[in-house]
Design a protein around this motif. Structure first.
Motif, PDB file in Angstrom:
ATOM      1  N   VAL A 148       0.811  -1.226   0.218  1.00  0.00           N
ATOM      2  CA  VAL A 148      -0.047   0.111  -0.017  1.00  0.00           C
ATOM      3  C   VAL A 148       0.969   1.179  -0.075  1.00  0.00           C
ATOM      4  O   VAL A 148       0.750   2.215  -0.813  1.00  0.00           O
ATOM      5  CB  VAL A 148      -0.964   0.000   1.028  1.00  0.00           C
ATOM      6  N   TRP A 149       1.970   1.272   0.983  1.00  0.00           N
ATOM      7  CA  TRP A 149       2.727   2.328   0.903  1.00  0.00           C
ATOM      8  C   TRP A 149       3.353   2.726  -0.660  1.00  0.00           C
ATOM      9  O   TRP A 149       3.488   3.829  -0.986  1.00  0.00           O
ATOM     10  CB  TRP A 149       3.879   2.294   2.273  1.00  0.00           C
ATOM     11  N   GLN A 150       4.095   1.868  -1.229  1.00  0.00           N
ATOM     12  CA  GLN A 150       4.649   1.729  -2.499  1.00  0.00           C
ATOM     13  C   GLN A 150       3.550   2.249  -3.565  1.00  0.00           C
ATOM     14  O   GLN A 150       3.758   3.141  -4.388  1.00  0.00           O
ATOM     15  CB  GLN A 150       4.961   0.539  -3.060  1.00  0.00           C
ATOM     16  N   ILE A 151       2.392   1.836  -3.442  1.00  0.00           N
ATOM     17  CA  ILE A 151       1.231   2.281  -4.280  1.00  0.00           C
ATOM     18  C   ILE A 151       0.972   3.917  -4.156  1.00  0.00           C
ATOM     19  O   ILE A 151       1.017   4.586  -5.126  1.00  0.00           O
ATOM     20  CB  ILE A 151      -0.083   1.726  -4.184  1.00  0.00           C
ATOM     21  N   ILE A 152       0.851   4.271  -2.820  1.00  0.00           N
ATOM     22  CA  ILE A 152       0.514   5.675  -2.557  1.00  0.00           C
ATOM     23  C   ILE A 152       1.922   6.477  -2.975  1.00  0.00           C
ATOM     24  O   ILE A 152       1.749   7.564  -3.631  1.00  0.00           O
ATOM     25  CB  ILE A 152       0.444   5.805  -0.911  1.00  0.00           C
ATOM     26  N   THR A 205       8.481   4.518  -6.865  1.00  0.00           N
ATOM     27  CA  THR A 205       8.638   3.506  -5.591  1.00  0.00           C
ATOM     28  C   THR A 205      10.116   3.557  -5.078  1.00  0.00           C
ATOM     29  O   THR A 205      10.952   4.361  -5.656  1.00  0.00           O
ATOM     30  CB  THR A 205       8.345   2.101  -6.334  1.00  0.00           C
ATOM     31  N   VAL A 206      10.415   2.755  -4.262  1.00  0.00           N
ATOM     32  CA  VAL A 206      11.764   2.865  -3.591  1.00  0.00           C
ATOM     33  C   VAL A 206      12.824   2.581  -4.679  1.00  0.00           C
ATOM     34  O   VAL A 206      13.909   3.045  -5.040  1.00  0.00           O
ATOM     35  CB  VAL A 206      12.031   1.672  -2.294  1.00  0.00           C
ATOM     36  N   GLY A 207      12.680   1.468  -5.576  1.00  0.00           N
ATOM     37  CA  GLY A 207      13.526   1.053  -6.436  1.00  0.00           C
ATOM     38  C   GLY A 207      13.373   2.154  -7.816  1.00  0.00           C
ATOM     39  O   GLY A 207      14.739   2.302  -8.126  1.00  0.00           O
ATOM     40  N   LYS A 208      12.529   2.710  -8.085  1.00  0.00           N
ATOM     41  CA  LYS A 208      12.515   3.709  -9.027  1.00  0.00           C
ATOM     42  C   LYS A 208      13.454   5.136  -8.819  1.00  0.00           C
ATOM     43  O   LYS A 208      13.965   5.568  -9.446  1.00  0.00           O
ATOM     44  CB  LYS A 208      11.042   4.269  -9.476  1.00  0.00           C
ATOM     45  N   LYS A 209      12.950   5.265  -7.294  1.00  0.00           N
ATOM     46  CA  LYS A 209      13.879   6.442  -6.703  1.00  0.00           C
ATOM     47  C   LYS A 209      15.291   6.114  -6.749  1.00  0.00           C
ATOM     48  O   LYS A 209      16.015   7.063  -6.879  1.00  0.00           O
ATOM     49  CB  LYS A 209      13.277   6.740  -5.397  1.00  0.00           C
ATOM     50  N   GLY A 260      -1.374   9.293  -9.439  1.00  0.00           N
ATOM     51  CA  GLY A 260      -2.620   9.293  -8.442  1.00  0.00           C
ATOM     52  C   GLY A 260      -2.827   7.872  -7.933  1.00  0.00           C
ATOM     53  O   GLY A 260      -2.234   6.796  -8.420  1.00  0.00           O
ATOM     54  N   GLY A 261      -2.990   7.920  -6.612  1.00  0.00           N
ATOM     55  CA  GLY A 261      -3.052   6.544  -5.961  1.00  0.00           C
ATOM     56  C   GLY A 261      -3.766   5.370  -6.752  1.00  0.00           C
ATOM     57  O   GLY A 261      -3.551   4.308  -6.800  1.00  0.00           O
ATOM     58  N   GLY A 262      -5.148   5.815  -7.095  1.00  0.00           N
ATOM     59  CA  GLY A 262      -5.971   4.921  -7.643  1.00  0.00           C
ATOM     60  C   GLY A 262      -5.657   4.325  -9.097  1.00  0.00           C
ATOM     61  O   GLY A 262      -5.419   3.047  -9.155  1.00  0.00           O
ATOM     62  N   MET A 263      -4.829   5.320  -9.828  1.00  0.00           N
ATOM     63  CA  MET A 263      -4.468   4.652 -11.117  1.00  0.00           C
ATOM     64  C   MET A 263      -3.071   3.867 -11.194  1.00  0.00           C
ATOM     65  O   MET A 263      -2.719   3.161 -11.735  1.00  0.00           O
ATOM     66  CB  MET A 263      -4.085   5.925 -12.067  1.00  0.00           C
ATOM     67  N   ALA A 264      -2.432   4.345 -10.126  1.00  0.00           N
ATOM     68  CA  ALA A 264      -1.164   3.617  -9.835  1.00  0.00           C
ATOM     69  C   ALA A 264      -1.633   2.121  -9.248  1.00  0.00           C
ATOM     70  O   ALA A 264      -0.921   1.307  -9.661  1.00  0.00           O
ATOM     71  CB  ALA A 264      -0.319   4.010  -8.659  1.00  0.00           C
TER      72      ALA A 264
END
Length: 192
Positions: free
Chosen positions: A113-117, A125-129, A145-149
Motif C-alpha cells: 500500500v505504501w509503495q502504491i501511494i 517507488t523505492v526502486g525507481k527512486k 495518483g493512488g487509484g491509477m497507480a
C-alpha cells in the motif's frame, strides 16, 4: 445620465469612424530615439528553460527521456527484494510462530500500500527512486495518483500473460511502455 447627454463626462462619439472621443491614429505612437522599449503589462514571462528550482515537466514543450529497459528491470528487482523481507518473515513464522506469520503478512500488505501511494503521489517507488526514474501520465506529465497507480499494478497481469512479453516490450517500444503502461496511459521517464 445617459451616454448621449451633454453632461456625460465620457463624451460622445462625434464621428462613428473616429470612436468615442479618442482621436483615431494610424498606429501606436513611436518612442523617441534612445529610449528603450517598455515591457508590456500582464504576467511576467518565464525565463528561458523555466524557473530555477522547478523542473520542466514533459507535456509542456519538452520531449521526455524515457527510462530504458535495464533501468526499469533493476527498479523492479529492488522493489521485489524489498518485498522479500516481510515475505520471508511470514513464511518463516508460518511453521514455528504464527504471530510472526501475521506480522510478516501485515508488513507485506502495508509495504504494498505504501509503495502504491508513493508511486501515485511522486511517480516513484523505492526502486525507481534509487535508479532515478518515475512513472507519469503521458497526457499531462503529472504523477498517476493512488487509484491509477493501483490499476497499473493490476494491469501488469497483462504483461505476464503472453509469456512475459509485456515486460520485455519496453526494450524495443518507441515510448518504452509495457502493456500495462499502454492500457493506463503512463510512461516511465528519467527524472535526473
Amino acid at each position: 445620465m445617459s451616454f448621449g447627454s451633454p453632461n456625460n463626462p465620457y463624451g460622445q462619439p462625434q464621428d462613428p469612424q473616429q470612436g468615442y472621443g479618442y482621436p483615431q491614429q494610424p498606429g501606436y505612437p513611436q518612442a523617441p530615439q534612445g529610449v528603450p522599449p517598455q515591457q508590456g503589462y500582464g504576467y511576467p514571462q518565464a525565463p528561458q528553460g523555466g524557473y530555477p528550482g522547478y523542473p520542466q515537466q514533459p507535456g509542456y514543450g519538452m520531449q521526455p527521456t524515457y527510462a530504458n529497459w535495464g533501468q526499469r528491470f533493476l527498479a523492479r528487482l529492488l522493489d521485489s527484494l524489498l518485498y522479500a523481507v516481510p515475505y520471508g518473515i511470514a513464511v518463516a513464522g508460518a511453521k514455528n510462530a504464527p504471530i510472526l506469520a501475521i506480522i510478516g503478512f501485515l508488513a507485506l500488505i502495508g509495504l504494498f500500500v505504501w509503495q502504491i501511494i508513493m508511486e501515485g503521489k511522486t511517480g516513484q517507488t523505492v526502486g525507481k527512486k534509487a535508479l532515478g526514474i518515475r512513472t507519469l501520465k503521458e497526457e499531462t506529465g503529472q504523477p498517476l495518483g493512488g487509484g491509477m497507480a493501483f490499476v497499473r499494478q493490476l494491469a501488469h497481469i497483462l504483461d505476464g500473460l503472453p509469456c512475459y512479453l509485456g515486460y520485455l516490450w519496453p526494450a524495443w517500444d518507441a515510448k518504452r511502455q509495457t502493456f500495462a503502461d499502454k492500457v493506463c496511459g503512463s510512461i516511465v521517464i528519467r527524472s535526473n
